[in-house]
Design an enzyme around this catalytic site. Sequence first.
Site, PDB file in Angstrom:
ATOM      1  N   CYS A  51      -9.135  -1.816   0.440  1.00 16.66           N
ATOM      2  CA  CYS A  51      -9.871  -3.341   0.912  1.00 16.66           C
ATOM      3  C   CYS A  51      -7.986  -3.503   2.073  1.00 16.66           C
ATOM      4  O   CYS A  51      -8.165  -2.675   2.672  1.00 16.66           O
ATOM      5  CB  CYS A  51      -8.795  -4.165   0.140  1.00 16.66           C
ATOM      6  SG  CYS A  51      -7.260  -5.137  -0.517  1.00 16.66           S
ATOM      7  N   THR A  52      -7.935  -4.685   2.706  1.00 15.75           N
ATOM      8  CA  THR A  52      -7.238  -4.480   3.524  1.00 15.75           C
ATOM      9  C   THR A  52      -5.586  -4.842   3.300  1.00 15.75           C
ATOM     10  O   THR A  52      -5.489  -4.275   3.799  1.00 15.75           O
ATOM     11  CB  THR A  52      -7.343  -6.472   4.046  1.00 15.75           C
ATOM     12  OG1 THR A  52      -8.398  -6.883   4.614  1.00 15.75           O
ATOM     13  CG2 THR A  52      -6.559  -6.592   5.488  1.00 15.75           C
ATOM     14  N   ASN A  66      -4.486  -4.457   0.177  1.00 16.57           N
ATOM     15  CA  ASN A  66      -3.977  -3.652  -1.286  1.00 16.57           C
ATOM     16  C   ASN A  66      -3.456  -4.505  -2.176  1.00 16.57           C
ATOM     17  O   ASN A  66      -2.255  -4.287  -3.011  1.00 16.57           O
ATOM     18  CB  ASN A  66      -3.210  -2.364  -0.907  1.00 16.57           C
ATOM     19  CG  ASN A  66      -3.177  -1.370  -2.234  1.00 16.57           C
ATOM     20  OD1 ASN A  66      -2.834  -1.218  -2.514  1.00 16.57           O
ATOM     21  ND2 ASN A  66      -4.846  -1.807  -2.804  1.00 16.57           N
ATOM     22  N   ARG A  69      -8.562  -7.609  -3.845  1.00 16.18           N
ATOM     23  CA  ARG A  69     -10.068  -6.908  -4.109  1.00 16.18           C
ATOM     24  C   ARG A  69      -9.647  -5.630  -4.553  1.00 16.18           C
ATOM     25  O   ARG A  69      -9.545  -4.649  -5.570  1.00 16.18           O
ATOM     26  CB  ARG A  69     -10.831  -6.994  -3.036  1.00 16.18           C
ATOM     27  CG  ARG A  69     -10.972  -7.907  -2.526  1.00 16.18           C
ATOM     28  CD  ARG A  69     -12.383  -8.089  -1.793  1.00 16.18           C
ATOM     29  NE  ARG A  69     -10.919  -8.279  -0.111  1.00 16.18           N
ATOM     30  CZ  ARG A  69     -11.291  -7.747   1.068  1.00 16.18           C
ATOM     31  NH1 ARG A  69     -12.863  -7.810   1.361  1.00 16.18           N
ATOM     32  NH2 ARG A  69     -10.493  -8.361   1.832  1.00 16.18           N
ATOM     33  N   ASP A  74     -13.009 -11.689   1.064  1.00 17.69           N
ATOM     34  CA  ASP A  74     -11.575 -11.579   0.484  1.00 17.69           C
ATOM     35  C   ASP A  74     -11.753 -12.566  -0.508  1.00 17.69           C
ATOM     36  O   ASP A  74     -12.124 -13.868   0.597  1.00 17.69           O
ATOM     37  CB  ASP A  74     -10.795 -11.913   1.583  1.00 17.69           C
ATOM     38  CG  ASP A  74      -9.148 -11.347   0.817  1.00 17.69           C
ATOM     39  OD1 ASP A  74      -9.087 -11.450  -0.369  1.00 17.69           O
ATOM     40  OD2 ASP A  74      -8.508 -10.754   1.961  1.00 17.69           O
TER      41      ASP A  74
END
Length: 416
Positions: free
Chosen positions: A265-266, A268, A271, A375
């Site tokens: 994901c972005t 961590n 998600r 998110d």
Amino acid sequence: MPPRVPRMKALSARPNRPFHGATPSAGTPNLPRALRTPILITMLQGADRFETLPEDARASIIDAAADAITRGGRVVFPTDTVYGLAASSASTSAVAALREHSGRPDGALTWHAPSVEAVARAFDLPTPVHRRLISKLLPARTRFLLEQRPETIDAWLRAFGNDADAIRAAVVENNIVSIRVPAHPVTRAILERVSAPVVAIGVGHAAPNEADGFDVIIDDGPSPDRDPSTAVELALNGAFRVRSVGAVSEADVLAALTRTVVFVCTGNTCRSPMAEAIARDLIAKRAEDGLSTRALSAGVSASRGSPASAEAVDAMAALGLDLHNHRSTPLSRELLESADAVFTMTEDHAETARRLDRRSAHKVERLDPDTDIDDPIGGPVELYRDVADRLAALIARRLGELDHDPRNGPYGGAPA
């Protein structure tokens, strides 16, 4: 500066000696006279340099060797370990010559297949262990002794018509077929051109410097690996053992049975750590199949060492899972290289991962193939729980696909 063309010259005091078994016909296309006699082909050093040669030079090398093998001759070619002395399994005289050269008059010889896909088309690979070991250890420095049902071997041999009996005698022993898939690009191109299975024996770390009855010698310099291939037996029931250790260690064979799945994901912290925790729980509950799977996570913009968000910790606790010890990890090229599958939360994450390591691009997919997983950061814990439920369903499906995923079995995937 244009690439050098391989040096080709006739060998020995018999400059007009034809290929074994027949004289090349006048209709043989585009083959210079020198390629119809015993020849030495000295290539540029390094197998990857073959691709830099002009197309006609590459074609001449491949045509000369493939034609010699097809006509019942013997060819020396490079592999990833030692040089191989090769012949067509359909030629009883050529096979007998290989056995005499090896000093072993009996027993099956090793089929040098042109690709992993060719092996999968020919034989049953009925268990995840079969598929995993073959897909991870081929092409290259491993030889497999593959047990098959008699009817499977019969079906494979029927495709070779009148040559079936000769091929059986050359490559089959007690319903076991010995198989290698070389990684060297010249050798694989030659194998693709020969219709019958090509068998070969090892002849040392450097190409012979005289004809010695060979029809073509392809010299690509000393072998990069001085050890022979490692031999692995695969039984029909999925059991296996390392018969002999060579270029691949037994530890590396065992390590090939561990799959790595990475969720991205972005940052961590939301998600992907939830996905990692869910995946680990699902993996622990799966039936044993001889393989192990580890789940990891990372973020395309993550700093190192941040904890999971409080909401993510609460959402996982509701599922009986613990995220308190999670610490964020930035996505790296090394992590992508080690992974078998990379599942991202969004298409933007997928594109970032592919740009980071182009060689691993074939491994990267969005976890939900239909849409992004947004998110939940800043939302209530209920939103996190909804995301967790969605992740659980998607991950269960993805894990179920792994055993027969083309990227993780011998049915396609990334180029070698």
